[in-house]
Design an enzyme around this catalytic site. Structure first.
Site, mmCIF file in Angstrom:
data_model
loop_
_atom_site.group_PDB
_atom_site.id
_atom_site.type_symbol
_atom_site.label_atom_id
_atom_site.label_comp_id
_atom_site.label_asym_id
_atom_site.label_seq_id
_atom_site.Cartn_x
_atom_site.Cartn_y
_atom_site.Cartn_z
ATOM 1 N N ARG A 103 -19.854 46.718 31.080
ATOM 2 C CA ARG A 103 -20.367 46.581 29.705
ATOM 3 C C ARG A 103 -21.809 46.082 29.666
ATOM 4 O O ARG A 103 -22.562 46.398 28.749
ATOM 5 C CB ARG A 103 -19.493 45.619 28.906
ATOM 6 N N LYS A 143 3.003 53.422 21.350
ATOM 7 C CA LYS A 143 3.661 53.463 20.044
ATOM 8 C C LYS A 143 3.045 54.440 19.055
ATOM 9 O O LYS A 143 1.821 54.514 18.927
ATOM 10 C CB LYS A 143 3.586 52.074 19.413
ATOM 11 N N GLY A 193 -9.279 51.741 26.951
ATOM 12 C CA GLY A 193 -9.323 51.157 28.294
ATOM 13 C C GLY A 193 -8.429 51.880 29.292
ATOM 14 O O GLY A 193 -8.835 52.137 30.425
ATOM 15 N N GLY A 250 -10.929 49.958 20.198
ATOM 16 C CA GLY A 250 -10.580 49.911 18.776
ATOM 17 C C GLY A 250 -11.529 50.736 17.931
ATOM 18 O O GLY A 250 -11.106 51.442 17.005
HETATM 19 P P1 AMP Z 1 -1.632 52.221 24.056
HETATM 20 O O1 AMP Z 1 -2.309 50.889 24.142
HETATM 21 O O2 AMP Z 1 -0.881 52.439 22.779
HETATM 22 O O3 AMP Z 1 -2.550 53.360 24.405
HETATM 23 O O4 AMP Z 1 -0.491 52.194 25.135
HETATM 24 C C1 AMP Z 1 -0.755 52.079 26.493
HETATM 25 C C2 AMP Z 1 0.495 51.623 27.173
HETATM 26 O O5 AMP Z 1 1.522 52.554 26.935
HETATM 27 C C3 AMP Z 1 0.340 51.534 28.670
HETATM 28 O O6 AMP Z 1 0.422 50.199 29.035
HETATM 29 C C4 AMP Z 1 1.509 52.333 29.204
HETATM 30 O O7 AMP Z 1 2.202 51.691 30.248
HETATM 31 C C5 AMP Z 1 2.418 52.459 28.010
HETATM 32 N N1 AMP Z 1 3.260 53.669 28.068
HETATM 33 C C6 AMP Z 1 2.860 54.928 28.163
HETATM 34 N N2 AMP Z 1 3.903 55.757 28.246
HETATM 35 C C7 AMP Z 1 5.007 55.004 28.205
HETATM 36 C C8 AMP Z 1 6.402 55.281 28.263
HETATM 37 N N3 AMP Z 1 6.864 56.523 28.378
HETATM 38 N N4 AMP Z 1 7.253 54.246 28.185
HETATM 39 C C9 AMP Z 1 6.787 52.985 28.083
HETATM 40 N N5 AMP Z 1 5.485 52.652 28.022
HETATM 41 C C10 AMP Z 1 4.596 53.655 28.093
#
Ligand code: AMP
Length: 395
Positions: free
Chosen positions: A35, A197, A350, A373
């Site tokens: 950064r 999610k 990230g 974000g």
């Molecule tokens: P996000 O911050 O919403 O982009 O989510 C990233 C996180 O989603 C990472 O830490 C991944 O380990 C988790 N992730 C991705 N795919 C899966 C999955 N199929 N089941 C559980 N966690 C997941």
């Protein structure tokens, strides 16, 4: 919005809002200086024009009080080492002492101010605090894309008190690339959205479905979509309260002729750990006690095919729990497909950033956003208050 190369900074006091919010270890050493280096084009441009460069940043969330562990002093030391020159560090960011330090600067000097968030006025977008910062400069430059989705005195209110305001090269690049991808893109335009999610990215999905030709959904969030289609998904991530939203997205995709790609198979394990046994399952055959933790080989082929002739690709979020090797193949394969497509590719977040580096394809990605974000909010179609403030100021 004016950019730094459109204003006169020769010999002037230039106050640059940077994002030096870097990770520190328990001894206060900087563990990753990416950064810091990201702002070098802007800083060096100013130095080349004999400006007096005053840098300001936040670090962590001290919430308006001095927290020694969140001092920017270690950053001043690293910056000094990286640039091979002296940097003056002031132990506050406003006030008489700071003004005196800036008044004593020669052309080509650099001052780094202490953590802006030791004062509550920054996050409150407080006018008085902004005015105190404004006293330190003739020209204000915003280069901190990663915080441009949050109104702060150091990126919004300050533009009311400085006559000449401009975007630094990092901020300008971020906005320009994003515009290229989402404003008037070369088509087909594909978006890849993954991560844990649906609820975190529902705004992104709702906005993208209006704009893209293809929407590829992977990661944990894909299971909510699969469940909404009637598949049993075992113990995979599922947000029941998002099922209706997922259905609406799928209906919209149909109505707008957007090709929505969901996994057709996945890597299943009974637990999310490195020593778990894994198997490949079609999405209609996920066992009751199974967790889908990565996309499977048929899905990799399906996703890669849908990216092959894309002319523009935006990507945020991993395809599986890629932190664990066993569940990382899908994310790396998608990274390789994005790189191989030859499309204008823009990625952010990230995890996605680290995935393209670990897959060894980062140099073939057109642009890697520095804002997690902020990048997501752009994908949601939101306007950025700091960018709006620069536009209003007009230079
Ligand atoms: P996000 O911050 O919403 O982009 O989510 C990233 C996180 O989603 C990472 O830490 C991944 O380990 C988790 N992730 C991705 N795919 C899966 C999955 N199929 N089941 C559980 N966690 C997941």
């Amino acid at each position: 919005m004016k950019s730094i190369d459109q204003v006169d900074i020769n010999g002037k006091r230039v106050l640059i809002r940077v994002d030096f919010n870097v990770p520190l270890d328990e001894n206060g050493n900087v563990t990753d200086d990416t950064r810091i280096k990201a702002h070098f084009p802007t800083i060096n441009y100013c130095l080349d024009r004999n400006a007096k460069v005053v840098l300001m940043s936040h670090m962590g969330r001290p919430k308006g009080v001095r927290v020694d562990k969140l001092s920017l002093k270690p950053v001043a030391d690293r910056l000094s080492k990286l640039m091979g020159r002296g940097i003056t560090f002031t132990d506050d960011c406003i006030g008489e002492k700071v003004e005196a330090a800036v008044a004593a600067m020669n052309e080509g000097d650099i001052v780094l101010l202490e953590n802006l968030r030791f004062h509550i006025g920054d996050e409150k977008n407080d006018g008085e605090f902004a005015r105190a910062l404004a006293r330190l400069c003739d020209v204000y430059v915003d280069d901190a894309f990663a915080v441009s989705h949050r109104k702060a005195a150091s990126n919004t209110a300050i533009t009311e008190f400085v006559k000449v305001c401009a975007a630094g090269f990092l901020l300008k690049n971020e906005i320009d690339y994003f515009q290229k991808a989402m404003g008037n893109p070369e088509r087909p335009l594909a978006a890849i959205i993954g991560g844990a999610k649906v609820s975190d990215k529902i705004g992104v999905l709702e906005n993208l479905i209006e704009k893209v030709d293809r929407l590829v959904v992977g990661g944990g969030m894909a299971f909510t979509f699969l469940n909404a289609l009637g598949y049993e998904i075992g113990n995979s991530l599922c947000e029941k309260e998002m099922l209706d939203k997922a259905r609406t997205i799928m209906d919209k995709a149909k109505a707008k002729n957007v090709k929505l790609c969901l996994p057709v198979d996945c890597i299943v394990a009974e637990k999310a750990s490195a020593d778990a046994e894994t198997k490949v399952c079609k999405v209609e055959e996920i066992p009751k006690d199974g967790i889908g933790l990565d996309i499977g080989p048929a899905t990799i082929t399906l996703f890669s095919d849908s990216l092959k002739d894309a002319k523009t690709i935006v990507w945020n979020g991993p395809m599986g729990m890629f932190e664990i090797d066993k569940f990382s193949k899908g994310t790396y394969a998608v990274a390789s497909s994005v790189a191989a497509s030859g499309a204008l590719s823009i990625i952010g977040g990230g995890d996605t950033d680290s995935a393209v580096h670990r897959a060894g394809v980062s140099s073939r990605i057109s642009y890697i956003s520095t804002g997690g974000g902020a990048f997501l909010e752009l994908l949601e179609g939101k306007t950025m208050p700091a960018v709006e403030a620069l536009e209003k100021c007009g230079g």
